[in-house]
Structures are given as C-alpha cells and as structure tokens.
Design a protein around this motif. Structure first.
Motif, PDB file in Angstrom:
ATOM      1  N   HIS A 168      -5.482   8.396  -0.706  1.00 56.30           N
ATOM      2  CA  HIS A 168      -4.234   8.581  -1.442  1.00 56.30           C
ATOM      3  C   HIS A 168      -3.893   7.397  -2.339  1.00 56.30           C
ATOM      4  CE1 HIS A 168      -3.566  12.189   0.860  1.00 56.30           C
ATOM      5  NE2 HIS A 168      -3.635  11.515   1.995  1.00 56.30           N
ATOM      6  N   SER A 169      -4.693   6.344  -2.283  1.00 56.10           N
ATOM      7  CA  SER A 169      -4.504   5.180  -3.149  1.00 56.10           C
ATOM      8  C   SER A 169      -5.429   5.336  -4.347  1.00 56.10           C
ATOM      9  CB  SER A 169      -4.826   3.894  -2.371  1.00 56.10           C
ATOM     10  OG  SER A 169      -4.706   2.770  -3.197  1.00 56.10           O
ATOM     11  N   VAL A 197      -0.759   2.344  -0.277  1.00 56.98           N
ATOM     12  CA  VAL A 197      -0.060   3.456   0.375  1.00 56.98           C
ATOM     13  C   VAL A 197       0.204   3.073   1.827  1.00 56.98           C
ATOM     14  CG1 VAL A 197      -0.941   5.227  -1.180  1.00 56.98           C
ATOM     15  CG2 VAL A 197      -2.266   4.625   0.863  1.00 56.98           C
ATOM     16  N   GLN A 214       3.906   8.079  -5.892  1.00 56.51           N
ATOM     17  CA  GLN A 214       2.627   7.573  -5.415  1.00 56.51           C
ATOM     18  C   GLN A 214       2.311   8.107  -4.025  1.00 56.51           C
ATOM     19  OE1 GLN A 214       2.275   3.244  -5.900  1.00 56.51           O
ATOM     20  NE2 GLN A 214       3.863   3.300  -7.449  1.00 56.51           N
ATOM     21  N   GLY A 215       1.032   8.025  -3.654  1.00 55.54           N
ATOM     22  CA  GLY A 215       0.618   8.444  -2.325  1.00 55.54           C
ATOM     23  C   GLY A 215       0.995   9.881  -2.045  1.00 55.54           C
ATOM     24  N   GLN A 216       1.563  10.124  -0.863  1.00 46.61           N
ATOM     25  CA  GLN A 216       1.965  11.474  -0.474  1.00 46.61           C
ATOM     26  C   GLN A 216       3.437  11.753  -0.761  1.00 46.61           C
ATOM     27  OE1 GLN A 216       0.084  10.799   3.535  1.00 46.61           O
ATOM     28  NE2 GLN A 216      -0.633  12.897   3.238  1.00 46.61           N
ATOM     29  N   ASP A 263       5.435   5.709   1.377  1.00 47.83           N
ATOM     30  CA  ASP A 263       4.792   5.747   0.070  1.00 47.83           C
ATOM     31  C   ASP A 263       5.880   5.714  -1.000  1.00 47.83           C
ATOM     32  OD1 ASP A 263       2.210   5.897   1.036  1.00 47.83           O
ATOM     33  OD2 ASP A 263       2.129   8.086   0.971  1.00 47.83           O
TER      34      ASP A 263
END
Length: 304
Positions: A211-212, A42, A69-71, A65
């Motif tokens: 977040h990963s 991320v 994925q991520g945010q 990101d």
C-alpha cells in the motif's frame, strides 16, 4: 491486541489500527498515543513498529494511513498535504476520545520523521494533546525548500506552470519519493548512506508494503514548499516535549531540526541522542527502536 478502525473525516474515511495492551481489561482507563508517521509510509510500516512496542508496555497506540494514501480514502491519490496530515491527527483523537477504556485526558502524540513536524504543528492548536513525543523529527517544509537548486520561489514558478499544464491536459503528475531500486539510485548519482538505507527499508521486503506506492502527487509540492511545521511552536506548543535523535548525522536534517525544536519549545522535557544510529535505522532496527520506545514509555508515563 489489534483493532482495525475506521475514522470519519468529513466526506471520507481513514483506515487505522489501534494497538492495545494484551492485558487490557477495562478496569483502568489507558493512556493513548496517536502516531504521525513519515512521508510516504503507511500504517503497517514504521508506525506499527512503534505502536506495537508501546502497546506491549501498556500504552494504547493508534496509527493511521493519511488521507489520500494507503488504505484511507481521498482523491486525488498520493497527495501529501501537510495541513491535512495535521488534521488527520485531530480526527484520530476525535475517535480515541469515544473508545471505552481510553482516558480522553491522557492522550499524546508520537511523530516520526516528517510525522514529527506534523505532530508539533498539530499540538500547537489541538490542546487535547497532552504530551508530544518525536523521533528523528523533520520540518518537511524546510527540507523541501533546501532541496531546490534555484531556490523555493523558482520551484514554485515551475510548479505553477506544471499545474496549468495539468489543467489543460486533464492529467496529474506523480513523482518518486525515492528511487525505486538501488540501481536507479546509483544511476542518478545517489549513493550516500541515507538514500541507500531509505531504499533498503522502503523498497525491499525488509520494510516494503503493497500500500506504500513511493509516489507523490506533484501539485502537493507547492503546499510543502510553503509549510513550516515549527511555526509558532515557541508560543503555542506548551505541552511537554520529548525529542529522540539519531546520533549519526546524515543528510536528512533531522538532527539539526530536532535540536532546533528542542531549543524553541516552551516545555522541553527530555532530549535523547542514540549513538551509532542513522535516521532510517530508527525505523526498524530493534536495538535502536527498543531504546527509543523505553525512553518514550517513561516520558508518557510521567506526562500523560
């Protein structure tokens, strides 16, 4: 300076960070680079390590990101779609060209690991990208094909059966990018230095991020198996190319793939091998990252 951005991408939005030089006053338009980061990472991880250093040296750097994925938004979650990863770069450039103080004629890309392949694949057909930098570049399609013990065609057969089962059950399957712990890796017989260094980066406080997820949607693997990041690069990617490789050749394939890319590119400008560095040490070890960034800054200064 750090600005949080939202990048419109059709029906969804991508989350991004724009790293700007602290002394940017708008008096002179800035060079800018979009970062394409490794699979599973991320924007706060490897991308931030490079983007912050580029900004400190006068180059605006946008790291995002990926979709799903991520945010960033996008369903289903944890999808690694190589074609969408490339499109993410182009959507990021759309936004960069509208930001005051950014010179739309001096935009480049920096791809790291799998992101290097995504950057090359995108630059072939998005010629708003004026320079292509890569660090330990990986053609993720070639990597995934090489991982299959019975060959990629047999793997696609198994993935077809798995997706049919998912359609019947209504459930989706996620798999690990890496073992979650060193203990899990040892239990699986994965004790090589590259796997160990990947885990100690991604799965510990050293480089881990909430977040990963370290998970990949299984159905995306069929896309990866059919993907070639370097396809037609020898004909279409006319932009200046920088390749930076880790001198310790491990099992990621990035050294050989970087050399392959260098040999096939129409406009190779600079090839750098950082002695003593391993693939994952190029993610955050200051000695190696600083050396790479200094070379990249010179490359972008001369070609953007």
């Amino acid at each position: 300076m750090l600005q949080h951005l939202t990048i419109p991408r059709g029906p969804i939005n991508l989350a991004a960070d724009l790293h700007l030089p602290d002394n940017a006053d708008g008096s002179e338009p800035l060079r800018a680079v979009v970062l394409s980061t490794p699979g599973s990472s991320v924007k706060e991880q490897i991308g931030a390590n490079y983007a912050s250093r580029l900004a400190a040296r006068g180059i605006a750097a946008l790291v995002l990101d990926p979709a799903h994925q991520g945010q960033s938004e996008g369903e289903p979650r944890d999808l690694e779609d190589p074609y969408r990863r490339g499109e993410d770069i182009s959507y990021a450039i759309d936004v960069l060209t509208t930001i005051p103080g950014i010179d739309p004629q001096r935009i480049g890309v920096l791809g790291i690991c799998a992101g290097g392949g995504y950057a090359v694949h995108t630059a072939r057909t998005d010629h708003r990208i004026n320079a292509v930098g890569t660090v330990v570049p990986v053609n993720i399609g070639a990597s995934f094909r090489s991982f299959q013990p019975d060959g990629p065609a047999a793997a696609l057969d198994a993935l077809a059966d798995a997706r049919t089962e998912e359609a019947r059950s209504g459930e989706t399957t996620r798999v690990n990018w890496l073992p979650d712990t060193l203990e899990d890796a040892t239990a699986a017989g994965l004790t090589d230095i590259d796997t160990t260094q990947a885990i100690t980066y991604y799965r510990t406080e050293r480089g881990g991020n909430e977040h990963s997820t370290n998970r990949r949607l299984l159905r995306g693997d069929s896309l990866l198996l059919g993907y070639d990041a370097f396809h037609l690069a020898d004909q279409l990617m006319t932009q200046p190319l920088q390749v930076i490789l880790a001198g310790r050749i491990g099992n990621t394939g990035s050294y050989d793939m970087g050399v392959q890319l260098w040999k096939m590119a129409p406009n190779p400008v600079d090839l750098m091998v950082i002695d003593g560095a391993g693939h994952y040490e190029m993610y955050d070890e200051p000695e190696y990252v600083d050396a790479a960034v200094e070379r990249l800054v010179s490359f972008y200064a001369n070609n953007l």
